[in-house]
Design an enzyme around this catalytic site. Structure first.
Site, PDB file in Angstrom:
ATOM      1  N   LYS A   1      47.948  -7.391  10.622  1.00 33.13           N
ATOM      2  CA  LYS A   1      47.661  -7.908  11.963  1.00 33.13           C
ATOM      3  C   LYS A   1      46.701  -6.946  12.641  1.00 33.13           C
ATOM      4  CE  LYS A   1      51.559 -10.865  12.613  1.00 33.13           C
ATOM      5  NZ  LYS A   1      51.036 -12.229  12.488  1.00 33.13           N
TER       6      LYS A   1
ATOM      7  N   ARG B   1      69.342 -27.046  23.034  1.00 38.10           N
ATOM      8  CA  ARG B   1      70.230 -26.711  24.152  1.00 38.10           C
ATOM      9  C   ARG B   1      69.523 -26.824  25.496  1.00 38.10           C
ATOM     10  NH1 ARG B   1      72.777 -21.215  21.968  1.00 38.10           N
ATOM     11  NH2 ARG B   1      70.555 -20.924  21.694  1.00 38.10           N
TER      12      ARG B   1
ATOM     13  N   HIS C   1      54.085 -16.714   1.732  1.00 37.02           N
ATOM     14  CA  HIS C   1      52.734 -17.268   1.633  1.00 37.02           C
ATOM     15  C   HIS C   1      51.901 -16.652   0.503  1.00 37.02           C
ATOM     16  CE1 HIS C   1      53.986 -18.795   5.401  1.00 37.02           C
ATOM     17  NE2 HIS C   1      53.553 -17.823   6.179  1.00 37.02           N
TER      18      HIS C   1
ATOM     19  N   LYS D   1      47.913 -25.992   3.090  1.00 38.67           N
ATOM     20  CA  LYS D   1      46.494 -25.813   3.428  1.00 38.67           C
ATOM     21  C   LYS D   1      45.640 -26.450   2.339  1.00 38.67           C
ATOM     22  CE  LYS D   1      47.169 -21.452   5.914  1.00 38.67           C
ATOM     23  NZ  LYS D   1      46.746 -21.657   7.288  1.00 38.67           N
TER      24      LYS D   1
ATOM     25  N   LYS E   1      60.767 -21.329   7.497  1.00 38.94           N
ATOM     26  CA  LYS E   1      60.906 -19.926   7.161  1.00 38.94           C
ATOM     27  C   LYS E   1      61.396 -19.154   8.379  1.00 38.94           C
ATOM     28  CE  LYS E   1      57.647 -17.027   7.663  1.00 38.94           C
ATOM     29  NZ  LYS E   1      56.555 -16.334   8.343  1.00 38.94           N
TER      30      LYS E   1
ATOM     31  N   HIS F   1      54.009 -23.149   4.965  1.00 36.39           N
ATOM     32  CA  HIS F   1      52.852 -23.925   5.436  1.00 36.39           C
ATOM     33  C   HIS F   1      51.565 -23.567   4.689  1.00 36.39           C
ATOM     34  CE1 HIS F   1      51.872 -20.457   7.998  1.00 36.39           C
ATOM     35  NE2 HIS F   1      50.682 -20.983   8.160  1.00 36.39           N
TER      36      HIS F   1
ATOM     37  N   GLU G   1      44.501 -10.918   9.969  1.00 34.46           N
ATOM     38  CA  GLU G   1      44.598 -11.644  11.239  1.00 34.46           C
ATOM     39  C   GLU G   1      44.121 -10.738  12.358  1.00 34.46           C
ATOM     40  OE1 GLU G   1      48.218 -14.395  11.498  1.00 34.46           O
ATOM     41  OE2 GLU G   1      48.992 -12.572  10.591  1.00 34.46           O
TER      42      GLU G   1
HETATM   43  C1  BG6 Z   1      53.362 -17.296   9.825  1.00 32.39           C
HETATM   44  C2  BG6 Z   1      53.691 -15.899  10.235  1.00 32.39           C
HETATM   45  O1  BG6 Z   1      54.218 -17.732   8.805  1.00 32.39           O
HETATM   46  O2  BG6 Z   1      52.014 -17.331   9.348  1.00 32.39           O
HETATM   47  C3  BG6 Z   1      52.743 -15.408  11.309  1.00 32.39           C
HETATM   48  O3  BG6 Z   1      55.029 -15.853  10.737  1.00 32.39           O
HETATM   49  C4  BG6 Z   1      51.321 -15.550  10.822  1.00 32.39           C
HETATM   50  O4  BG6 Z   1      53.011 -14.056  11.649  1.00 32.39           O
HETATM   51  C5  BG6 Z   1      51.064 -16.958  10.312  1.00 32.39           C
HETATM   52  O5  BG6 Z   1      50.470 -15.265  11.922  1.00 32.39           O
HETATM   53  C6  BG6 Z   1      49.705 -17.065   9.673  1.00 32.39           C
HETATM   54  O6  BG6 Z   1      49.441 -18.403   9.408  1.00 32.39           O
HETATM   55  P1  BG6 Z   1      47.959 -18.957   9.424  1.00 32.39           P
HETATM   56  O7  BG6 Z   1      48.105 -20.376   9.037  1.00 32.39           O
HETATM   57  O8  BG6 Z   1      47.445 -18.759  10.808  1.00 32.39           O
HETATM   58  O9  BG6 Z   1      47.221 -18.142   8.436  1.00 32.39           O
END
Ligand code: BG6
Length: 514
Positions: free
Chosen positions: A365, A64, A265, A207, A173, A203, A241
């Site tokens: 986190k 948009r 994941h 990896k 996702k 994703h 993280e």
């Molecule tokens: C994402 C989450 O799918 O994966 C994020 O929404 C997260 O919150 C991220 O930070 C982590 O991915 P990676 O590849 O950095 O480990």
């Protein structure tokens, strides 16, 4: 250079993209958003630079936010510069890549405007001779997935235009927020597309190190005999993280760590660790075996969540030497939010291989370090021959480091050189950085190429998404309804709430120290 395959020494294998995409028109809905500029376009640019995109590979962004083609290209150029992929518009690769990019300003959720989108896509396809192959990518907020799919249906774009062409759709996702919504979305998707057209992206599966879990387990004969309850004491999966919610407070409030990291994941990683060897390495068989693992996970009833799960939320603290605010003070977050930024759980897999072996998962986190790893802890020796050895340190383990410092290490006990009998654990290390030359291929780069080539192995299948939600949803419900489950605070920059340690202590175990 000789090609001595018997040598276990460093192999000079440049990491290449050896495959070439098919001609196609890739349509990114939500192209003006963050995902597109941070992940999708850089991945496509990588493929272009590796020579993996044929001339007739064209990208059409739809969104948009008004952009002309030139303004869209400029916007992406800035993003690639920010990511340090290129330094200026004069970059030769960028000059070749930019003409592949087009932009259509329209609301794809609006039926009337979708007609215009369709006409423009057909025109772009004809101009670039993309052979009628269409790859849709849903990178919009999830609330738009269903309307866009309905519009693809109404305009007939779901159907291949000739017997030799294909239409596929990648869905970002989150795939639903609980079992009901995931089922509704699955039903909507499958009322228009067939399962072999649908690519549910996770994703983590792209990896390099996650893919290597299968190679490690099934290309080496020495691990399989010990990969079961007779030898394994427990398996720990950690995704830590350092970042907070990074301006995504609005999304995260509705998600939380269990939905954001575990349902997708980390359960995927668990399935790769726990699955049986497939008879063949293809999408159907690999995904069949993973699905069996999901089906064997013992449900945690809502009333039992306080025994098998811990949730936490970061408070104000210090991360990388900088004072950072509490989660509740982040933009878009309610001041009395109950959303978890940390989760730990004990997963049991009820089958012959894993009965009695807990899989502990934790993700948070604002931890002191960024690291994702899987550790297999083996049972103690049946007989303590060396009484001087502290049984707490004598457990063998295999630590698989998913990121960063990707690698695998085996921990065993060794005698400390000297005239008396002293022992301590030592490590045998494999590191990607030293064993292989070249840079690891990024997850999105690998996964986009797979989708263009029609390989679904590293994508989640509808039934396994359903089963993963079947497992996770009672936990979410239990957190809401069970008064003995509470969100435990932990200061930002620490390893999570003390309650997570108690979860393992109750089983006579401890988390691996990070
Ligand atoms: C994402 C989450 O799918 O994966 C994020 O929404 C997260 O919150 C991220 O930070 C982590 O991915 P990676 O590849 O950095 O480990």
């Amino acid at each position: 250079m000789t090609n001595d395959t018997s040598s276990p020494d460093t192999v000079e294998t440049p990491i290449l993209i050896e495959r070439t995409a098919e001609e196609c028109l890739m349509v990114i809905f939500g192209a003006s958003g963050d995902l597109s500029k941070r992940k999708l376009i850089p991945a496509l640019f990588d493929l272009h630079c590796a020579g993996a995109l044929p001339p007739a590979f064209t990208i059409a962004g739809v969104g948009r936010t008004p952009f002309s083609n030139d303004a869209f290209r400029e916007h992406l150029l800035d993003a690639l510069k920010e990511l340090k992929r290129i330094s200026s518009a004069d970059d030769g690769a960028w000059k070749e890549f930019a003409p592949r990019l087009h932009y259509i300003t329209a609301d794809p959720a609006d039926q009337g405007q979708f007609q215009v989108i369709r006409d423009q896509l057909i025109a772009i396809d004809a101009e670039h001779r993309s052979s009628g192959n269409l790859l849709f990518y849903l990178a919009t907020p999830p609330s738009l997935y269903e309307p866009i799919i309905r519009n693809i249906d109404a305009t007939g774009l779901y159907a291949p235009r000739s017997s030799g062409s294909w239409v596929r759709i990648i869905i970002e996702k989150p795939f639903g927020v609980d079992l009901d919504s995931a089922r509704r979305l699955n039903a909507a998707v499958l009322s228009v597309f067939t399962e072999d057209q649908v690519y549910r992206i996770d994703h983590y599966l792209g990896k390099e190190t996650v893919q290597n879990l299968l190679v490690f387990r099934f290309a080496n004969g020495i691990f399989e005999p010990i990969w079961n309850r007779n030898y394994v004491d427990n398996i720990q999966i950690t995704a830590a993280e350092t970042v907070g919610v990074e301006g995504r407070g609005g999304y995260y409030e509705e998600a939380g760590a269990l939905r954001d990291m575990v349902q997708n994941h980390l359960l995927q990683v668990l399935a790769l660790m726990a699955m049986e060897p497939p008879a063949m390495f293809d999408a159907r068989q690999v995904r069949d075996e993973k699905q069996k693992v999901f089906q064997a996970m013992t449900p945690i009833p809502s009333t039992e969540v306080h025994r098998s799960t811990v949730r936490g939320q970061y408070t104000e603290g210090t991360s990388a030497g900088v004072r950072v605010p509490a989660y509740r003070a982040e933009k878009g977050v309610s001041p009395d939010s109950q959303t978890e930024t940390y989760v730990a759980l004990r997963v049991s897999i009820d089958n012959w291989r894993w009965a009695g072996v807990p899989f502990y998962i934790r993700s948070g986190k604002r931890m002191p370090e960024r690291l994702t790893e899987v550790v297999v802890h083996f049972r103690q020796t049946p007989h303590r021959l060396f009484s001087v050895l502290d049984p707490r340190v004598s457990q063998n383990g295999i630590a698989i480091r998913i990121q960063p410092d990707e690698g695998i290490s085996l921990r065993f006990i060794s005698k400390i050189p000297g005239s008396s009998l002293h022992m301590r654990p030592v490590l045998m290390d494999f590191k990607y950085g030293t064993a292989f030359a070249g840079k690891l291929v990024e997850a999105y780069t690998r996964l986009l190429l797979d989708a263009v080539l029609g390989d679904q192995t590293l994508y989640a299948r509808g039934d396994s998404v359903d089963t993963a939600w079947t497992y996770v949803t009672p936990i979410l419900e239990g957190w809401k309804s069970n008064p003995s489950s509470r969100v435990a605070p932990y200061p930002a920059g620490t390893w999570g709430p003390a309650e997570a340690d108690l979860l393992l202590q109750a089983d006579g175990r401890t988390w691996r120290r990070l």
